[in-house]
Design a protein around this motif. Structure first.
Motif, short mmCIF file in Angstrom:
data_model
loop_
_atom_site.label_atom_id
_atom_site.label_comp_id
_atom_site.label_asym_id
_atom_site.label_seq_id
_atom_site.Cartn_x
_atom_site.Cartn_y
_atom_site.Cartn_z
N THR A 31 -30.29 -45.42 -7.07
CA THR A 31 -31.03 -44.19 -7.35
C THR A 31 -31.95 -43.84 -6.20
N GLU A 32 -32.66 -44.82 -5.70
CA GLU A 32 -33.57 -44.60 -4.57
C GLU A 32 -32.81 -44.15 -3.33
N ASP A 86 -28.29 -54.33 -3.58
CA ASP A 86 -29.30 -54.89 -4.48
C ASP A 86 -29.45 -54.08 -5.77
N ARG A 109 -30.18 -50.72 -5.97
CA ARG A 109 -31.18 -49.65 -5.89
C ARG A 109 -30.52 -48.32 -5.49
N ALA A 158 -29.97 -52.06 0.18
CA ALA A 158 -30.57 -51.56 -1.06
C ALA A 158 -29.48 -51.25 -2.09
#
Length: 127
Positions: free
Chosen positions: A116-117, A112, A114, A109
């Motif tokens: 923040t998540e 990729d 991501r 992630a």
């Protein structure tokens, strides 16, 4: 303080969870820098190194590097996990353990884009 990513993942040897490891000289060659710069990257938490294999040589998971350098969002994520009480081994276990709710692994992630998540999830573990 050490923290476990999950009970199940702590039983899996890191060498099984992470298939490819690089030594500091390997990283220096790939990034075209001197080895002392790799040591500084580990010290600055831009990379995570742990002792693996029978020789107990500090090594870095190859997936923390990209074609152009380092996984950019790794450093901030490592800092959040440290604040949650994770040591280097637990951090790597968490980053490289499959999470069905993502789906995939946190490291994927991050790669990729991501971050923040992933950082939100890491912060939640501190509470």
């Amino acid at each position: 303080m050490t923290n476990s990513a999950t009970d199940a993942s702590t039983e899996i040897p890191l060498e099984t969870l992470i298939s490819e490891w690089l030594t500091f000289p390997d990283i220096a060659e790939r990034l075209d820098v001197v080895v002392t710069k790799v040591h500084n990257m580990v010290k600055d938490r831009r990379l995570i190194a742990v002792k693996v294999t029978d020789r107990q040589i500090r090594s870095v998971p190859a997936e923390l590097l990209t074609e152009t350098g380092l996984v950019e969002s790794l450093q901030g994520t490592v800092m959040v996990l440290e604040d949650a009480g994770f040591d280097d081994e637990a951090t790597l276990r968490w980053l490289f353990t499959e999470d069905p709710s993502l789906p995939g692994r946190p490291i994927d992630a991050l790669k990729d884009g991501r971050k923040t998540e992933i950082r939100r999830r890491a912060q939640a573990m501190a509470w």
